[in-house]
Structure formats: C-alpha cells, structure tokens
Design an enzyme around this catalytic site. Structure first.
Site, PDB file in Angstrom:
ATOM      1  CG  ASP B  55      40.026  61.816  90.937  1.00  0.00           C
ATOM      2  OD1 ASP B  55      39.579  62.736  90.230  1.00  0.00           O
ATOM      3  OD2 ASP B  55      41.183  61.805  91.387  1.00  0.00           O
ATOM      4  CG  HIS B  57      41.891  57.075  91.842  1.00  0.00           C
ATOM      5  ND1 HIS B  57      43.033  57.070  91.066  1.00  0.00           N
ATOM      6  CD2 HIS B  57      41.704  58.353  92.247  1.00  0.00           C
ATOM      7  CE1 HIS B  57      43.524  58.304  91.026  1.00  0.00           C
ATOM      8  NE2 HIS B  57      42.730  59.105  91.712  1.00  0.00           N
ATOM      9  CG  ASP B  83      43.086  60.897  88.350  1.00  0.00           C
ATOM     10  OD1 ASP B  83      43.734  61.027  87.280  1.00  0.00           O
ATOM     11  OD2 ASP B  83      43.482  61.357  89.436  1.00  0.00           O
ATOM     12  CG  ASN B 115      46.915  63.455  88.020  1.00  0.00           C
ATOM     13  OD1 ASN B 115      45.721  63.224  88.219  1.00  0.00           O
ATOM     14  ND2 ASN B 115      47.816  63.335  88.973  1.00  0.00           N
ATOM     15  CG  HIS B 116      46.474  58.783  88.730  1.00  0.00           C
ATOM     16  ND1 HIS B 116      47.266  57.890  89.406  1.00  0.00           N
ATOM     17  CD2 HIS B 116      46.349  59.861  89.544  1.00  0.00           C
ATOM     18  CE1 HIS B 116      47.593  58.385  90.589  1.00  0.00           C
ATOM     19  NE2 HIS B 116      47.050  59.582  90.696  1.00  0.00           N
ATOM     20  CG  HIS B 258      41.985  65.209  86.484  1.00  0.00           C
ATOM     21  ND1 HIS B 258      41.108  64.315  87.061  1.00  0.00           N
ATOM     22  CD2 HIS B 258      43.126  65.145  87.231  1.00  0.00           C
ATOM     23  CE1 HIS B 258      41.703  63.732  88.088  1.00  0.00           C
ATOM     24  NE2 HIS B 258      42.927  64.217  88.215  1.00  0.00           N
ATOM     25  CG  HIS B 332      43.875  66.837  90.547  1.00  0.00           C
ATOM     26  ND1 HIS B 332      44.588  65.682  90.314  1.00  0.00           N
ATOM     27  CD2 HIS B 332      44.800  67.828  90.629  1.00  0.00           C
ATOM     28  CE1 HIS B 332      45.891  65.976  90.271  1.00  0.00           C
ATOM     29  NE2 HIS B 332      46.036  67.262  90.452  1.00  0.00           N
TER      30      HIS B 332
END
Lengths: 376, 463
Positions: B55, B57, B83, B115-116, B258, B332
C-alpha cells in the site's frame, strides 16, 4: 478563586482539560505569571482539544453511533464527518464511561447519588442521564475553568432543551443569574467555575475552594475523561486527594473513573506524543502511568483502596459491547482501517477504582461483574 | 493535446515534484492507460527480477523515498499491489505518477488493483475529496476511477531465484554477525535498511542446520560460525555457488494480490476467467481477492472488514500446492515492521506506507525477488549518496526478528524459518521452496525533504 492562590504556575505546565482559555475570554481569574509566550501557545493548543472532543462527538452522533440529542447544542460548530475509526473510538470511550455510570445509578436506585465530572467542557452526559434515569436522585457537578463554564451557561440559556433540565422543577427562563456569572447551582445540576489546580493547594492553612451543593454524605462517582492527563502527576494526585480527604471523607463511598492514553513508548505511542507535542499538547501523566498496571497502582495510591481495575479500549469494545450492538455499529460505516483502529484503541484505557468499605458497598455491587483486562 | 513522448516526460517531471498536471492531460493519460491495461489479463505475468510493493495510500513523499531505496523506474522493475490512493494527502500525485510511469515504461512497472481503487471507497476515504479540492470538479476522479476498473487483479511472478547473492553492504548498527549463516550457505532471506545496510540474513533450512550441527543455538553464546566472510568476498561468490543448479528451478511462481484468497477460487485459472472491468463488487471472487486477510484460523472465517474473508494456513498451503506456487505476496494490512511472513513463509504481507496516516509510527518495506540466473539477478545498485530517511531504524524489531528465528520461536513471525509444521502437514506442507527474498525497510521521508510542498499533516487523537 483568586489567582494568588495558585502556586508557582511555571511548575504546573499542562493545564486542566481545556486550560484556562479554552472558552472565550481567556485569562479571567488567572495571574499574569501563567501567560508567558510558551504558556499562551499551550493555552491555545489545549483550547482546541475540547473542540476536537465536541466535533468527534457530533460526528458520531450524526452518523448514528451515539444517541445524543444534546451534542449539537454544545458543539461550537458542525464540522465535516470524521473517519470511521475516530467515530468508533468516540463511541467506545463514551459507551464505556456510560456503562460504569449506568451500573452505579442502577444499584440501589432509590439511594441518592452524586457524580463529579472533572474538566467537563462541552460534555452532554448530565442531560443524557436525566433522560435515561428520570427517577434517579442525582446531584451532578461539573468542574471547569470560568471561561468554559460561562460558555456552557450561555448554551443552557439559549437552548430550552438544555435549560429545562438543569433543576428538578422547570427553572425560570432566563435563569436568574447575576451578570457575568460563571457558576450555576441547583439541587440536581451544578456548574463550578474552578481551576482544578486550586484544589491541589489544599492544606490546613488553605482549605480547598467551596463547591456548593457537593454533599459529603452521598456515594460519589468522580470521572476524568481526558482531564487529569494534562496536569503534572503530583497536581493530579493532589486534586483527587482533596476529594478523598477533604470533600468526601470516609466512610462515604467514592470512586474514580479515568479515561486516558497509555503505552507512550512503542512506535505508535512515540508518534502520538510527538504529534501532540507539535500541537503544544503534553500529557504528563501518560509518562508517569504508561501501562494498565501503572494505572491500577495509581488508583490504589490515590486511596481507592478497595479495588482498582483497568482495561484498554480495544478490550472494552470486544468484551463490554454486546454482539448485537457491535453488528449495529459495524453496519453504520464501512471500516477499512481495522489494524489502525485496534492499535488506536489499545492506546487508550479506562481505569476505575473505589473506596466503599467492601463487598456490600455500592460500587462493589455495581461494578462486580465488570470485567477488566488481565495483566498490562 | 495528446500526452506522449516528451509530453509524458514533462508530466512525469512535474508529478515527481508533487505538482498535479492539468485536467486535460489527466484525461489523455487515463485514456492511454486504459488502452494499455485492457490488454493485460486479470493475472499479469511478470518476470523476475522484480521489486514488490504494498500500500502507498497517497503518501507521495514516502513513495519518493521508496524509489530512492528501491531504485528508480525504469532501472528497477516494480510491481505495486494496489491501494495507491486514499488516506494520505497526495493520492492524486501518487497515482498519476505511477500511471505516467506505467504508460511510459509499460514493461517495467505493473499496477494491480487494491480495494481502495473503487468509487465507493474513495468517496469515504479521501481521494474523491482531494480531486474535488485540487480541480474544482469530480472529472479527474471519474477518469481515475475508469482506470481503476481496468487494473489487473493479480500478478504471477516467474523465474525468481531460490537464493540470494549476499549483499556486500555494511552491517547496520546492532546487527549480530554471529547470527549470520556460513559463507557457503544458501541465503533465503536478507533484510536491509534504507541505507542499504544489512540488518539480518538467513540461510535456507537454517533451523535444521542449527539443531543438527550446532549445540550453540542460543544466539547470545559465542558461535563457531566465521564472521560473514561472504561480506568481504566479491559479490556474487559465496552463496550463489552453493546453489550449483540443484535448486535453481525448484521455486514455484509467486502470486501477488492485494488482499488474499477467495473460497470461490481454487485455481489461478479461475481468476483469469473473471470479468474484472467493473466497480469492485460487494461480494464474490473479485471482491475477496481485494479484501481478504490471512489469519490464525482453520479454513475460512468472516472478516471484520465486512467484505472478503479470513483464511488460515491450511487454505494457503493447499492453494499454493495446487497451483505450484512457492509464495503468495499480498498487501492490505498494516504491519509495523513493514513485512510479515506467515504460515511457514507461504504468504507474506508487504506494507509500503511508512508512518501510515502520519500516526502509526510503523516502518515500510519492499520485497525484491532476484532473477534465477548465475548471480541470482542481483545487481548492487547505487542508492544515491543521500543519507536521508532519518537513519534511525527501530533497533528493537531488528533484534527481535533475528532472535525469533534463531530461537525457533513463533513460526508466524518474520523469518518463518521454523518449518516444524510442514512435517505435520505432510506432502502439502512441503510445497515448493520459496524464492530468495530481500526486504528493504524504510521510514517515512522527512516532511520537508527535497523541497517538495508538504502540508503539515494533523493526525486525530482522542482528547
């Protein structure tokens, strides 16, 4: 309270919750000694802490986590919704203290009882308790700085929903207060404008400031929801000592609930203290009582000699909240920050201890079944 | 105007400085990216060597730190496991930069979906608001979401070496040489800090070695092992010679997703059959791949996230065996040490967002897999001469990690060299030998680093 009663403010860095200037009208009742450059900065920073608490509360209420029709009257302004983990944490913190208070009020419900909220700020708990326990014979006290109590009084005057609840009978409207009043007293609700640190000066020569309507004979529950944490440990200890040895002496049952951060020394905790330091917020008791077992020892050392317990808020979420309720909460918002939430919750605790003379005492009965966390 | 060639390079330069590119360029870039991604299968084939990242982010400055530590594109072949957006303040710049690099160097960078990368999640966790704030409309968010729908769901890395050529870098502070394997041992795991200093190193089957030939398994006692001659010899000698072909082709492929596995997916071919070009559904195989987590359970369990599932060691081992995999790499989940191997090193979580949300205090990691060649594909790269990144590696985790393996302690902790479970699980447990794994661990970039604009982040606490 006169400013001359406050001893050497320079040694007392870290204010009571909200600090002297959290509300408007900064500095009323305070000597100039406390207003050096660094101190003023600190004041502003601590002022923001109650803004945070109030806006977190409002966010949790608006999203359905908490049922609190009064939050909107006491939050300064509506703010954007907070992230799900903040709403969850706010829910856990509020629900944990509510649960302990509810058990206290429900034990021998006919018996009159007393609650003292330290650094109450914009807390709505009194009004919610009046709804939840309409028949309770409750005397409620909130202690905070004059600037804050003045703000709260203004809100009480402004909103009939609050106003109608501050005394057993509907009070006159507006409340009959002298101009510039900072305190309010009724048989059920009392707002004391007081600098908590002034309680710490208690000695034979300087008695603690009077707290009207505080009844030395009633079982008394004191709670500090992020309040004592801003004081130096010795001052926090002296404040509680004033209650145990002067205001509410033995054998009257008395208890203390603390909500505070813990674990300042791991990676998350170091980042927390450093991030808060950037906001000029320091948490002196966090360093003094870094673990759950330190918090239990602390309560015993204060004189809550019967029992002292503690649990972090992750444990409380897991063990105190019913499965059904957890499902309700989980359905409110998608939560994709599980690890972070757990870590955040592990860094806050509720500690509770009491002195009530043993198994038949009101606190022993009320909190008998409340599970604490092992070790820590 | 079209974005290509020199325009693309200009956009890359601008984004590297953390400055957004104009809306029309974003539209153009997203169009080109979709054309490229539509050609990729649900499971992209990737050849080792490759550097696998978790990730991001929106922590743009930390992404720059990642490139400093891991090498720049296109010199290093990257695989990002999703992500890219949400939570941090620079989701837009981070994602667009990665997308520009993808369009510019399609064979040197692979992006798979997290998932984001979803319309629904980005409206809750910040990317939507960020686009609105930076462009005054939701157009750019819409273009990006259309790209999200085309991102692959997984990647399959093949050709990874079973052993590492030991790094000839200096030792990190507090690294205990005595725990190092012998010079001719096959190196399975090596961990380096952001300055390229060695934090620890494990030989393959080191637990059997220590129990069979070493009475002194206590790391505190003096060891007969010569102090890492491999470090002093020329790079490429030592461990690689010991491989002498015997295990060269033994490592299976590495599946990168992910989140994790799905009860609806027992073979990788079933992933290939999914129709991925859509918003992430609330349930089903595609959702699970992006949302699930490994956990210390048997079989499958409900996820507290409300999407995806929890899956246990037995599930991973069966899946790896059936699909001839040696390892699953996934992201994740925040892990404080940057990476975490579980289930006898059959699955690893890689997390690449240091001090996540400016609050968690964690370090980040990337995973390098070498090429199955004469020197394990490892070329010592220059990390530049910056000493940045703070250098203050958290010593506790270094020591702790090193000891857990030596003590044969918790098999779930990093290192995962404890293979006792495999005898219990019989054939399935044996599985393929994992690839040699080099983890580079790094901290958050200093906020004022490299003269890029950085808003002072404010992390919320309960006050």
């Amino acid at each position: 309270m006169a400013s001359s009663e406050i001893p050497n403010l320079r040694t007392l860095l870290g204010h009571g919750r909200g600090g002297p200037s959290r509300g408007r009208g900064r500095g009323s009742g305070h000597g100039g000694a406390s207003h050096g450059g660094g101190e003023a900065l600190n004041d502003q920073a601590v002022q923001k802490t109650d803004d945070d608490a109030a806006s977190f509360r409002l966010s949790s209420v608006e999203l359905g986590y908490l049922d609190d029709p009064y939050a909107k009257y006491l939050a300064a302004q509506s703010r954007p919704r907070r992230p799900p983990l903040i709403n969850r944490g706010t829910y856990v913190r509020t629900t944990a203290i509510d649960l302990l208070i509810h058990k206290f009020l429900s034990t021998s419900p006919e018996q009159p009882k007393q609650i003292v909220s330290l650094g109450a700020g914009t807390d709505t708990r009194y009004f919610r308790l009046r709804d939840a326990h309409p028949n309770a014979q409750l005397v409620y006290h909130e202690l905070d700085f004059p600037a804050n109590t003045m703000t709260k009084l203004a809100a009480l005057q402004k909103h009939p929903q609050l106003h109608s609840k501050v005394s057993p009978q509907p009070p006159p409207n507006p409340l009959s207060l002298t101009p510039g009043a900072t305190s309010f007293h009724s048989p059920t609700y009392n707002l004391h404008a007081v600098d908590l640190r002034s309680l710490a000066t208690t000695s034979k020569a300087t008695p603690p400031p009077p707290l009207p309507n505080l009844d030395p004979s009633l079982p008394t529950l004191i709670f500090s929801e992020m309040c004592l944490v801003y004081l130096q440990p010795s001052i926090a200890s002296a404040v509680i000592s004033a209650f145990l040895t002067t205001y509410i002496t033995a054998p009257t049952p008395i208890s203390l609930i603390l909500y505070e951060p813990i674990l300042p020394h791991d990676a998350f905790g170091r980042m927390m203290t450093s991030n808060l330091a950037h906001r000029n917020i320091s948490l002196p008791t966090l360093m003094e009582y870094p673990t759950l077992s330190d918090q239990r020892k602390r309560l015993r050392s204060y004189g809550f000699c019967d029992v002292s317990r503690a649990a972090d808020t992750e444990f409380i979420w897991r063990e105190w909240v019913a499965e059904e309720e957890k499902e309700r909460i989980a359905a409110l918002e998608m939560l994709d920050e599980q690890e972070e939430l757990n870590m955040l919750l592990r860094h806050y605790c509720v500690a509770w201890g009491w002195r009530d003379g043993g198994a038949e005492g009101v606190f022993s009965r009320a909190w008998e079944g409340v599970v604490e966390m092992d070790g820590g | 105007m079209s974005i290509g060639g020199s325009d693309l390079d200009r956009a890359i330069t601008q984004l590297r400085a953390c400055r957004p590119i104009p809306e029309n360029q974003v539209r153009e870039l997203c169009y080109k990216a979709r054309e490229l991604l539509i050609e990729e299968g649900n499971v992209v084939g990737v050849d080792a060597p490759v550097t696998i990242c978790g990730d991001i982010h929106g922590q743009f400055h930390d992404l720059m730190e990642l490139f400093r530590v891991g090498g720049d594109v296109p010199d290093t072949n990257y695989l990002f496991m999703g992500d890219f957006v949400d939570r941090g303040f620079y989701s837009l710049e981070s994602f667009l930069l990665l997308l520009c690099l993808k369009v510019r160097y399609p064979d040197r960078i692979t992006l798979i979906r997290g998932n984001h990368e979803s319309r629904q999640i980005t409206t809750v966790y910040g990317f939507y608001d960020e686009c609105l704030r930076k462009y005054g409309s939701a157009n750019v968010w819409r273009y990006c979401c259309e790209v999200f729908d085309y991102l692959a769901l997984g990647a399959l890395v093949t050709g990874a070496a079973t052993s590492l050529s030991p790094t000839d870098g200096p030792l990190a502070d507090n690294t205990n040489i005595e725990n190092f394997p012998e010079a001719d041992a096959e190196i399975e795991i090596e961990t380096l800090n952001s300055n390229g200093e060695i934090m620890y190193r494990y030989a393959r089957n080191s637990d059997s070695q220590s129990s069979a030939s070493q009475a002194t398994s206590n790391p505190a006692s003096s060891s007969p092992i010569a102090p890492t001659p491999s470090r002093t010899g020329p790079a490429g000698t030592g461990a690689t010679s010991s491989a002498n072909g015997s295990s060269r082709n033994d490592t299976g492929a590495i599946l990168c997703v992910h989140g994790g596995l799905s009860p609806l997916i027992d073979t990788i071919d079933k992933i290939r059959l999914l129709d991925r070009k859509q918003e992430v559904p609330h349930e089903g195989a595609m959702c699970d791949l992006l949302w699930s987590d490994p956990d210390e359970i048997d079989g499958w369990g409900l996820s507290p996230r409300g999407a995806g599932f929890l899956f246990g060691a037995d599930i991973v081992k069966c899946f790896n065996h059936k699909n001839d995999l040696s390892l699953i790499a996934r992201a994740h989940q925040l892990v404080m040490e940057g990476f975490k191997e579980m289930f006898d090193s059959t699955i690893v979580t890689v997390w690449s967002a240091p001090n996540y949300c400016y609050r968690c205090g964690n370090v980040a990691a990337i995973l390098e897999l070498g090429e199955d060649g004469s020197n394990a594909g490892y070329v010592r790269r220059s990390n530049g001469d910056q000493g940045g990144g703070g250098g203050g590696w958290i010593l506790g985790s270094n020591v702790g990690i090193g000891n857990s393996g030596a003590n044969g302690g918790n098999s779930n902790t990093v290192g995962g060299v404890n293979r006792r479970l495999s005898s219990v699980l019989g054939d399935i447990g044996k599985g393929r030998e994992g690839p040699g794994r080099r983890y580079r661990v790094f901290e958050a970039a200093p906020q004022d680093s490299r003269g890029m604009p950085a808003k002072k982040p404010v992390a919320d606490y309960f006050l």
